[in-house]
Design an enzyme around this catalytic site. Structure first.
Site, short mmCIF file in Angstrom:
data_model
loop_
_atom_site.label_atom_id
_atom_site.label_comp_id
_atom_site.label_asym_id
_atom_site.label_seq_id
_atom_site.Cartn_x
_atom_site.Cartn_y
_atom_site.Cartn_z
N GLY A 12 -20.81 18.13 44.96
CA GLY A 12 -21.89 17.48 45.72
C GLY A 12 -22.89 16.83 44.79
O GLY A 12 -24.08 16.71 45.09
N GLN A 113 -11.29 24.50 46.91
CA GLN A 113 -12.09 24.62 45.68
C GLN A 113 -11.90 26.00 45.05
O GLN A 113 -11.81 26.12 43.82
CB GLN A 113 -13.57 24.34 45.98
CG GLN A 113 -13.82 22.85 46.27
CD GLN A 113 -15.28 22.49 46.43
OE1 GLN A 113 -16.17 23.33 46.39
NE2 GLN A 113 -15.54 21.20 46.61
N ASP A 160 -34.79 32.01 48.96
CA ASP A 160 -35.48 32.90 49.89
C ASP A 160 -36.37 33.88 49.11
O ASP A 160 -37.50 34.16 49.50
CB ASP A 160 -34.44 33.67 50.72
CG ASP A 160 -33.40 32.73 51.31
OD1 ASP A 160 -33.78 31.87 52.11
OD2 ASP A 160 -32.21 32.83 50.93
N HIS A 188 -28.07 34.28 53.94
CA HIS A 188 -29.00 33.15 53.79
C HIS A 188 -29.05 32.41 55.13
O HIS A 188 -28.39 31.39 55.33
CB HIS A 188 -28.56 32.20 52.68
CG HIS A 188 -29.39 30.94 52.65
ND1 HIS A 188 -30.72 30.94 52.32
CD2 HIS A 188 -29.10 29.66 52.98
CE1 HIS A 188 -31.20 29.71 52.42
NE2 HIS A 188 -30.24 28.92 52.83
P1 NAD Z 1 -26.43 16.15 50.70
O1 NAD Z 1 -25.78 15.79 51.99
O2 NAD Z 1 -27.57 15.35 50.18
O3 NAD Z 1 -25.32 16.15 49.56
C1 NAD Z 1 -24.10 16.77 49.70
C2 NAD Z 1 -23.13 16.08 48.79
O4 NAD Z 1 -21.91 16.81 48.80
C3 NAD Z 1 -22.79 14.64 49.22
O5 NAD Z 1 -22.97 13.77 48.13
C4 NAD Z 1 -21.33 14.72 49.62
O6 NAD Z 1 -20.59 13.53 49.34
C5 NAD Z 1 -20.85 15.90 48.75
N1 NAD Z 1 -19.63 16.56 49.22
C6 NAD Z 1 -19.24 16.80 50.50
N2 NAD Z 1 -18.04 17.40 50.50
C7 NAD Z 1 -17.67 17.56 49.21
C8 NAD Z 1 -16.52 18.10 48.58
N3 NAD Z 1 -15.50 18.57 49.29
N4 NAD Z 1 -16.48 18.10 47.24
C9 NAD Z 1 -17.49 17.58 46.51
N5 NAD Z 1 -18.60 17.05 47.05
C10 NAD Z 1 -18.69 17.03 48.38
O7 NAD Z 1 -26.81 17.71 50.84
P2 NAD Z 1 -27.85 18.54 49.96
O8 NAD Z 1 -29.20 18.37 50.53
O9 NAD Z 1 -27.62 18.26 48.51
O10 NAD Z 1 -27.41 20.03 50.34
C11 NAD Z 1 -26.15 20.53 49.98
C12 NAD Z 1 -25.90 21.86 50.65
O11 NAD Z 1 -26.81 22.85 50.22
C13 NAD Z 1 -26.04 21.84 52.18
O12 NAD Z 1 -24.98 22.60 52.73
C14 NAD Z 1 -27.35 22.54 52.43
O13 NAD Z 1 -27.41 23.12 53.71
C15 NAD Z 1 -27.29 23.58 51.34
N6 NAD Z 1 -28.56 24.24 50.99
C16 NAD Z 1 -28.51 25.56 50.67
C17 NAD Z 1 -29.67 26.23 50.31
C18 NAD Z 1 -29.63 27.70 49.95
O14 NAD Z 1 -30.72 28.26 49.74
N7 NAD Z 1 -28.51 28.37 49.85
C19 NAD Z 1 -30.87 25.54 50.27
C20 NAD Z 1 -30.89 24.18 50.58
C21 NAD Z 1 -29.73 23.52 50.94
C1 LMR Z 2 -32.86 26.08 53.18
O1 LMR Z 2 -32.98 27.32 53.19
O2 LMR Z 2 -33.78 25.32 52.83
C2 LMR Z 2 -31.57 25.47 53.65
O3 LMR Z 2 -30.55 26.41 53.63
C3 LMR Z 2 -31.76 24.87 55.01
C4 LMR Z 2 -30.53 24.15 55.49
O4 LMR Z 2 -30.17 24.38 56.67
O5 LMR Z 2 -29.93 23.34 54.75
#
Ligand code: NAD
Ligand code: LMR
Length: 329
Positions: A12, A113, A160, A188
């Protein structure tokens, strides 16, 4: 002595977290100011061009520690020789999508993956899953990598954890650096449980300093647990820089160790501690040393905490059962 660069794969890479993350990794904040890195960016074909743009910008920083950048749209190549893998790319929930659809769409990403990590990563691979639903995506990847020790697959609850420290500091007027031993338990998600009963503020028990169970139940816990949604509401996009910061913190702590007298929170495969069913990837209090982590044992769990830990764990068990039914684990 010249150190061999550490291979860090980021999936990503062209997304918003990727953009906030890559420059910090390249500047040495992930592994240390003396550790050279090679970046391996993994994207889907539609994301390749933007990833190339980010790579151009990384070049333009002339980071002394950055010893190479490669971009892939094939997971087998992307994880080749990886020592650290940050799985950020995921399929977001879109309108009308049921939870089963979301798990299934993410299974299509995290299963291949996990297999690619199994077949191509370095023996010392450490995996952090950020892409949501992070805990269960980590479980899917881990199940697809039977040759990699299960404990190398972790999910991010550090955001968190950091959010909870910040809220607690604001409530008590303490400095964030005075707050230790806070724990995020469970998933999460909105069911997560930020636990202050064992936390300390400048050496005093945090729950006693706060002394306000109503604030705890009605303000602190929901504010931390729903912070992700609040950010989406305010920004029109999910958290990115704070998520990238937490990913840096998670891996840095895993590799470099927790401070004496403190611990952190990580989503890790349960060994059955605290009644959490073995195998599910749940957040625990952990200490880290020499690149390994251990669950903090022997904490007294009161009734207030028990009910909340159990509720979040029940959600993780449901998610595990759902992906099992879908044949993803
Ligand atoms: P985003 O949509 O801006 O970017 C995601 C990227 O992943 C895109 O560029 C897309 O092309 C790429 N992608 C999709 N499928 C893929 C694959 N199979 N292989 C490689 N790349 C791939 O999203 P973001 O804002 O960067 O967020 C990414 C993820 O993180 C989301 O699932 C979001 O919910 C999560 N997130 C988690 C937390 C946490 O605390 N755990 C916090 C914030 C966001
Ligand atoms: C966050 O905790 O900010 C994200 O996991 C929220 C989301 O749904 O991408």
């Amino acid at each position: 002595m010249t150190r061999t660069p550490v291979n860090v794969t980021v999936t990503g890479a062209a997304g918003q977290i990727g953009y906030a993350l890559l420059f910090r990794i390249a500047s040495g904040q992930l592994l240390g100011a003396d550790v050279p890195v090679k970046l391996r960016l993994l994207e889907i074909p539609q994301g390749m061009k933007a990833a190339e743009g980010t790579a151009m910008e990384l070049d333009d920083c002339a980071f002394p520690l950055l010893k190479g950048i490669d971009i892939f749209d094939d997971p087998n190549a992307g994880f080749e020789g990886a020592n650290v893998a940050l799985l950020v790319g995921a399929r977001p929930r879109t309108k009308g999508m049921e939870r089963g659809d979301l798990l299934s769409a993410n299974g299509g990403i995290f299963k291949p993956q996990g297999k690619a990590i199994n077949d191509h990563a370095a023996d010392d691979i450490k995996v952090l899953v950020v892409g949501n639903p992070a805990n269960t995506n980590a479980l899917i990847a881990q199940a697809a990598a039977p040759d990699v020790p299960a404990e190398r697959f972790t999910a991010m609850t550090r955001l968190d954890h950091n959010r909870a420290i910040s809220q607690l500091a604001a409530k008590t007027g303490a400095d964030v650096t005075d707050i230790k031993r806070l724990t995020i338990w469970g998933n999460h998600s909105a069911t997560q449980y930020p636990d202050i009963f064992h936390a300390e503020i400048a050496g005093k028990n945090a729950a006693e300093v706060v002394n306000d169970e109503l604030w705890l139940a009605d303000t602190f816990i929901p504010t931390v647990a729903k912070r992700g949604a609040a950010i989406i509401e305010a920004r029109g996009a999910s958290s990115a820089a704070s998520a990238a910061n937490a990913a840096i913190d998670h891996v840095h702590t895993w590799v470099n160790g927790t401070a004496a007298g403190d611990w952190t929170s990580m989503g890790i495969p349960s060994d059955g501690s605290y009644g959490v069913p073995e195998g599910i990837i749940s957040s625990f209090p952990v200490t880290t040393k020499d690149g390994k982590y251990e669950i903090v044992q022997g904490l007294d769990i009161n009734e207030f905490s028990r009910a909340r830990i159990d509720a979040s764990v029940a959600e993780l068990v449901e998610e595990r059962d759902a992906v099992r039914e879908l044949g993803l684990i």
